[in-house]
Design a protein around this motif. Sequence first.
Motif, PDB file in Angstrom:
ATOM      1  N   ASN A   1       9.970  -8.369  -5.618  1.00  0.00           N
ATOM      2  CA  ASN A   1       9.062  -8.673  -4.515  1.00  0.00           C
ATOM      3  C   ASN A   1       8.635 -10.140  -4.507  1.00  0.00           C
ATOM      4  OD1 ASN A   1       9.172  -5.950  -3.846  1.00  0.00           O
ATOM      5  ND2 ASN A   1       7.343  -5.438  -5.038  1.00  0.00           N
ATOM      6  N   PHE A   2       8.533 -10.692  -3.295  1.00  0.00           N
ATOM      7  CA  PHE A   2       8.008 -12.039  -3.045  1.00  0.00           C
ATOM      8  C   PHE A   2       8.761 -13.122  -3.829  1.00  0.00           C
ATOM      9  CE2 PHE A   2       4.455  -9.008  -2.546  1.00  0.00           C
ATOM     10  CZ  PHE A   2       4.190  -9.198  -1.199  1.00  0.00           C
ATOM     11  N   THR A  10       6.393  -5.895   4.296  1.00  0.00           N
ATOM     12  CA  THR A  10       5.026  -5.684   3.815  1.00  0.00           C
ATOM     13  C   THR A  10       4.909  -4.637   2.712  1.00  0.00           C
ATOM     14  OG1 THR A  10       4.589  -3.968   5.473  1.00  0.00           O
ATOM     15  CG2 THR A  10       4.141  -6.255   6.106  1.00  0.00           C
ATOM     16  N   LEU A  11       5.856  -3.708   2.659  1.00  0.00           N
ATOM     17  CA  LEU A  11       5.751  -2.527   1.776  1.00  0.00           C
ATOM     18  C   LEU A  11       4.419  -1.812   2.008  1.00  0.00           C
ATOM     19  CD1 LEU A  11       7.329  -3.773  -1.589  1.00  0.00           C
ATOM     20  CD2 LEU A  11       8.371  -2.348   0.172  1.00  0.00           C
ATOM     21  N   SER A  12       3.995  -1.772   3.258  1.00  0.00           N
ATOM     22  CA  SER A  12       2.737  -1.120   3.609  1.00  0.00           C
ATOM     23  C   SER A  12       2.965   0.357   3.896  1.00  0.00           C
ATOM     24  CB  SER A  12       2.109  -1.782   4.835  1.00  0.00           C
ATOM     25  OG  SER A  12       2.925  -1.594   5.984  1.00  0.00           O
ATOM     26  N   PHE A  13       1.917   1.137   3.747  1.00  0.00           N
ATOM     27  CA  PHE A  13       1.992   2.573   4.032  1.00  0.00           C
ATOM     28  C   PHE A  13       2.303   2.811   5.507  1.00  0.00           C
ATOM     29  CE2 PHE A  13      -0.236   6.629   5.110  1.00  0.00           C
ATOM     30  CZ  PHE A  13       0.585   7.477   4.388  1.00  0.00           C
ATOM     31  N   LEU A  14       1.684   2.021   6.379  1.00  0.00           N
ATOM     32  CA  LEU A  14       1.958   2.152   7.809  1.00  0.00           C
ATOM     33  C   LEU A  14       3.421   1.832   8.104  1.00  0.00           C
ATOM     34  CD1 LEU A  14       0.983   2.585  10.730  1.00  0.00           C
ATOM     35  CD2 LEU A  14       0.469   0.122  10.802  1.00  0.00           C
ATOM     36  N   GLY A  15       3.944   0.781   7.483  1.00  0.00           N
ATOM     37  CA  GLY A  15       5.342   0.417   7.685  1.00  0.00           C
ATOM     38  C   GLY A  15       6.292   1.516   7.249  1.00  0.00           C
ATOM     39  N   GLN A  35       5.159 -14.293   2.213  1.00  0.00           N
ATOM     40  CA  GLN A  35       4.872 -13.392   3.323  1.00  0.00           C
ATOM     41  C   GLN A  35       5.838 -12.217   3.412  1.00  0.00           C
ATOM     42  OE1 GLN A  35       2.085 -13.900   5.089  1.00  0.00           O
ATOM     43  NE2 GLN A  35       1.754 -15.699   3.780  1.00  0.00           N
ATOM     44  N   VAL A  36       6.949 -12.293   2.705  1.00  0.00           N
ATOM     45  CA  VAL A  36       7.990 -11.258   2.788  1.00  0.00           C
ATOM     46  C   VAL A  36       8.179 -10.624   1.418  1.00  0.00           C
ATOM     47  CG1 VAL A  36      10.398 -10.752   3.366  1.00  0.00           C
ATOM     48  CG2 VAL A  36       9.139 -12.502   4.658  1.00  0.00           C
ATOM     49  N   ALA A  37       7.845  -9.334   1.307  1.00  0.00           N
ATOM     50  CA  ALA A  37       7.920  -8.659   0.013  1.00  0.00           C
ATOM     51  C   ALA A  37       9.360  -8.559  -0.475  1.00  0.00           C
ATOM     52  CB  ALA A  37       7.291  -7.267   0.114  1.00  0.00           C
ATOM     53  N   SER A  72       0.820  -1.214   0.000  1.00  0.00           N
ATOM     54  CA  SER A  72       0.000   0.000   0.000  1.00  0.00           C
ATOM     55  C   SER A  72       0.856   1.267   0.000  1.00  0.00           C
ATOM     56  CB  SER A  72      -0.937   0.006   1.212  1.00  0.00           C
ATOM     57  OG  SER A  72      -0.221  -0.162   2.432  1.00  0.00           O
ATOM     58  N   SER A  73       2.160   1.123   0.226  1.00  0.00           N
ATOM     59  CA  SER A  73       3.074   2.265   0.148  1.00  0.00           C
ATOM     60  C   SER A  73       3.387   2.591  -1.311  1.00  0.00           C
ATOM     61  CB  SER A  73       4.371   1.948   0.898  1.00  0.00           C
ATOM     62  OG  SER A  73       5.360   2.921   0.643  1.00  0.00           O
ATOM     63  N   GLU A  74       3.640   3.865  -1.578  1.00  0.00           N
ATOM     64  CA  GLU A  74       4.056   4.276  -2.919  1.00  0.00           C
ATOM     65  C   GLU A  74       5.534   3.985  -3.156  1.00  0.00           C
ATOM     66  OE1 GLU A  74       2.896   8.248  -4.110  1.00  0.00           O
ATOM     67  OE2 GLU A  74       1.249   8.249  -2.673  1.00  0.00           O
ATOM     68  N   VAL A  75       6.247   3.659  -2.107  1.00  0.00           N
ATOM     69  CA  VAL A  75       7.685   3.409  -2.208  1.00  0.00           C
ATOM     70  C   VAL A  75       7.924   1.922  -2.409  1.00  0.00           C
ATOM     71  CG1 VAL A  75       9.919   3.556  -1.020  1.00  0.00           C
ATOM     72  CG2 VAL A  75       8.212   5.370  -0.720  1.00  0.00           C
ATOM     73  N   ASP A  76       8.702   1.595  -3.442  1.00  0.00           N
ATOM     74  CA  ASP A  76       9.074   0.207  -3.702  1.00  0.00           C
ATOM     75  C   ASP A  76      10.531   0.207  -4.137  1.00  0.00           C
ATOM     76  OD1 ASP A  76       9.153  -2.468  -4.173  1.00  0.00           O
ATOM     77  OD2 ASP A  76       7.658  -2.486  -5.771  1.00  0.00           O
ATOM     78  N   TRP A  77      11.344  -0.598  -3.464  1.00  0.00           N
ATOM     79  CA  TRP A  77      12.780  -0.585  -3.736  1.00  0.00           C
ATOM     80  C   TRP A  77      13.114  -1.544  -4.859  1.00  0.00           C
ATOM     81  CZ3 TRP A  77      15.325   3.345  -1.602  1.00  0.00           C
ATOM     82  CH2 TRP A  77      14.712   3.976  -0.523  1.00  0.00           C
TER      83      TRP A  77
END
Length: 264
Positions: free
Chosen positions: A18-19, A79-84, A24-26, A9-14
């Motif tokens: 992924n996966f 998770t690459l989540s916005f909260l994270g 379970q781990v992006a 849900s985050s706009e940031v992706d390194w």
Amino acid sequence: MPSIFAYQSSEVDWCESNFQHSEQVAEFYNTFSNVTFFIFGPLMMFLMHPYAQKRSRYIYSVSVLFMVVGLFSMYFHMTLSFLGQLLDEISILWLLASGYSIWMPRCYFPTFLGENRPQFTCLVVVTTLVSTFLSFLKPTVNAYALNSIAVHILYIVFQEYKKTSNKELRHLIEVSVVLWAFALTSWISDRFLCSFWQQINFFYLHSIWHVLISITFPYGMVTMALVDARYEMPDQTLKVRYWPRDTWPVGLPYVEIIGDHKNC
């Protein structure tokens, strides 16, 4: 609109794919490279214990916040989540604020504060609270804003480097700056040269950033302790030691108070 807890849900992706290794781990390597935070954090808390007892017990909070940064960074990359993302960036902000409050030399305080550290600490806390709320407005720029704080820290370090003739302090500053420069280069390369690294199947630069910046932490912590001692502990002598042995070519720096030099 996806939940702030949702995966990706985050706009940031390194740059790391992924996966690739777990459902379970992006970002597998970016997640587990944060283990170094849980190694150096407790070690520095233990090694700096005698110094903290003399200077300020708030110094323990720096090591605790360093481990919190590692925990939230692990959660974000898993998770690459916005909260994270927000937890990761806000914890770094408060780690920097704690360092400023404890070790910033009084001669660099804003003139309207004089040299009053409690008032300076209040200013830092208020500024950090405001910055914490502002971080929700444009999350994609948070990481760049945090790295820009390094410009002010480098300015302080450069000024103290020019002032001192202490060889140990000069060496620590040099090593800290070199480590930070390599770490920042890894971060920038992963962020802006991802297509190149993907072509050669090398996705590990952000995880290298984690390792290098966690190694930089002990050097930066000891550097600031020595700088601070020049102003706040003029009657005491701090000696740089290295764990596990001073004689080893590589070690973890810490400070030891070897005695008081007070006039009778």
